[in-house]
Design a protein around this motif. Structure first.
Motif, mmCIF file in Angstrom:
data_model
loop_
_atom_site.group_PDB
_atom_site.id
_atom_site.type_symbol
_atom_site.label_atom_id
_atom_site.label_comp_id
_atom_site.label_asym_id
_atom_site.label_seq_id
_atom_site.Cartn_x
_atom_site.Cartn_y
_atom_site.Cartn_z
ATOM 1 N N GLU A 1 0.884 -1.183 0.047
ATOM 2 C CA GLU A 1 0.010 0.072 0.281
ATOM 3 C C GLU A 1 0.795 1.195 -0.023
ATOM 4 O O GLU A 1 0.630 2.206 -0.733
ATOM 5 C CB GLU A 1 -0.957 -0.040 1.187
ATOM 6 C CG GLU A 1 -1.840 -1.254 1.326
ATOM 7 C CD GLU A 1 -2.769 -1.234 0.116
ATOM 8 O OE1 GLU A 1 -3.290 -0.103 -0.536
ATOM 9 O OE2 GLU A 1 -2.966 -2.361 -0.376
ATOM 10 N N SER A 2 1.860 1.154 0.802
ATOM 11 C CA SER A 2 2.644 2.390 0.961
ATOM 12 C C SER A 2 3.762 2.325 2.017
ATOM 13 O O SER A 2 3.806 1.217 2.728
ATOM 14 C CB SER A 2 1.875 3.523 1.594
ATOM 15 O OG SER A 2 1.334 3.486 3.123
ATOM 16 N N PRO A 3 4.832 3.012 1.936
ATOM 17 C CA PRO A 3 6.121 2.889 2.931
ATOM 18 C C PRO A 3 5.523 3.050 4.167
ATOM 19 O O PRO A 3 4.701 3.789 4.413
ATOM 20 C CB PRO A 3 6.878 3.896 2.426
ATOM 21 C CG PRO A 3 6.547 4.278 1.224
ATOM 22 C CD PRO A 3 5.234 4.225 0.936
ATOM 23 N N LEU A 4 6.064 2.336 5.349
ATOM 24 C CA LEU A 4 5.604 2.521 6.635
ATOM 25 C C LEU A 4 6.885 2.492 7.674
ATOM 26 O O LEU A 4 7.886 1.838 7.269
ATOM 27 C CB LEU A 4 4.597 1.509 7.224
ATOM 28 C CG LEU A 4 3.537 1.187 6.121
ATOM 29 C CD1 LEU A 4 2.764 0.049 6.682
ATOM 30 C CD2 LEU A 4 2.509 2.110 6.568
ATOM 31 N N THR A 5 6.732 2.972 8.566
ATOM 32 C CA THR A 5 7.699 2.992 9.705
ATOM 33 C C THR A 5 7.530 1.305 10.550
ATOM 34 O O THR A 5 6.592 0.897 10.438
ATOM 35 C CB THR A 5 7.543 3.984 11.084
ATOM 36 O OG1 THR A 5 6.490 3.712 11.482
ATOM 37 C CG2 THR A 5 7.585 5.459 10.225
ATOM 38 N N VAL A 6 8.732 1.125 11.429
ATOM 39 C CA VAL A 6 8.733 0.053 11.884
ATOM 40 C C VAL A 6 7.538 -0.057 12.927
ATOM 41 O O VAL A 6 6.875 -0.916 13.247
ATOM 42 C CB VAL A 6 10.102 -0.097 12.813
ATOM 43 C CG1 VAL A 6 10.099 -1.379 13.776
ATOM 44 C CG2 VAL A 6 11.311 -0.243 12.042
ATOM 45 N N GLY A 7 7.272 1.116 13.644
ATOM 46 C CA GLY A 7 6.403 1.146 14.598
ATOM 47 C C GLY A 7 4.788 0.897 13.875
ATOM 48 O O GLY A 7 3.879 0.281 14.547
ATOM 49 N N GLU A 8 4.944 1.423 12.667
ATOM 50 C CA GLU A 8 3.278 1.336 11.998
ATOM 51 C C GLU A 8 3.261 -0.074 11.771
ATOM 52 O O GLU A 8 2.055 -0.944 11.778
ATOM 53 C CB GLU A 8 3.385 2.047 10.938
ATOM 54 C CG GLU A 8 3.134 3.681 11.086
ATOM 55 C CD GLU A 8 3.309 4.558 9.930
ATOM 56 O OE1 GLU A 8 2.921 5.586 10.168
ATOM 57 O OE2 GLU A 8 4.008 4.246 9.236
ATOM 58 N N ILE A 9 4.198 -0.885 11.244
ATOM 59 C CA ILE A 9 4.044 -2.115 10.874
ATOM 60 C C ILE A 9 3.981 -3.152 12.054
ATOM 61 O O ILE A 9 3.063 -3.932 11.878
ATOM 62 C CB ILE A 9 5.422 -2.604 10.064
ATOM 63 C CG1 ILE A 9 5.764 -1.667 8.903
ATOM 64 C CG2 ILE A 9 5.604 -4.102 9.858
ATOM 65 C CD1 ILE A 9 7.065 -1.913 8.065
ATOM 66 N N SER A 10 4.828 -2.996 13.095
ATOM 67 C CA SER A 10 4.588 -3.765 14.113
ATOM 68 C C SER A 10 3.394 -3.570 14.875
ATOM 69 O O SER A 10 2.666 -4.721 15.125
ATOM 70 C CB SER A 10 5.626 -3.504 15.273
ATOM 71 O OG SER A 10 5.641 -2.104 15.876
ATOM 72 N N HIS A 11 2.682 -2.259 14.694
ATOM 73 C CA HIS A 11 1.357 -2.352 15.490
ATOM 74 C C HIS A 11 0.326 -3.253 14.575
ATOM 75 O O HIS A 11 -0.404 -3.645 15.123
ATOM 76 C CB HIS A 11 0.885 -0.841 15.342
ATOM 77 C CG HIS A 11 -0.504 -0.397 15.862
ATOM 78 N ND1 HIS A 11 -0.770 -0.526 17.014
ATOM 79 C CD2 HIS A 11 -1.508 -0.106 14.992
ATOM 80 C CE1 HIS A 11 -2.262 -0.325 17.057
ATOM 81 N NE2 HIS A 11 -2.662 -0.107 15.891
ATOM 82 N N GLN A 12 0.220 -2.983 13.196
ATOM 83 C CA GLN A 12 -0.689 -3.624 12.363
ATOM 84 C C GLN A 12 -0.578 -5.192 12.209
ATOM 85 O O GLN A 12 -1.377 -5.893 12.009
ATOM 86 C CB GLN A 12 -0.495 -2.895 10.922
ATOM 87 C CG GLN A 12 -0.926 -1.614 10.661
ATOM 88 C CD GLN A 12 -1.096 -1.210 9.349
ATOM 89 O OE1 GLN A 12 -1.511 -1.648 8.793
ATOM 90 N NE2 GLN A 12 -0.543 0.105 9.324
#
Length: 114
Positions: free
Chosen positions: A30-41
């Motif tokens: 979908e789009s670039p993400l940060t580690v925090g965004e990835i780990s949360h999802q």
């Protein structure tokens, strides 16, 4: 005569075989993400997510984009282009098998056995 097939990097396949890394790849579509965004999802701790991102980065599947004090992870197209090329190299084989199956089914139908 041997068929020439595209070079497929096995490390890409190994990296994609791990379910958490595959989930990360799906998110990054979908789009670039940060580690925090990835780990949360994906509901993993940040250290575990970072380890998976390191593997994906080391084999060239993702790249890191630095923006201010954040690091965004983004998919690189090249590994997926190589994977697509490798998969397409099987297309001729599969088409031939389907053609053979089609011929067999027609023969059986004509003989009244099917």
């Amino acid at each position: 005569m041997p068929v020439e097939t595209p070079n497929m990097d096995v490390t890409t396949l190994k990296a994609l075989a791990e379910p958490n890394r595959l989930a990360i790849i799906e998110l990054l579509r979908e789009s670039p993400l940060t580690v925090g965004e990835i780990s949360h999802q994906i509901k993993l701790s940040q250290p575990h997510t970072s380890k998976h991102l390191k593997v994906l980065s080391d084999c060239g599947i993702v790249k890191v984009l630095a923006k201010a004090n954040r690091r965004y992870y983004k998919l690189r197209p090249e590994p997926f282009q190589s994977l697509e090329s490798w998969i397409k190299s099987f297309q001729g084989i599969m088409e031939e098998r389907f053609d053979n199956l089609d011929r067999l089914l027609k023969e059986l139908k004509n003989e009244g056995e099917f």
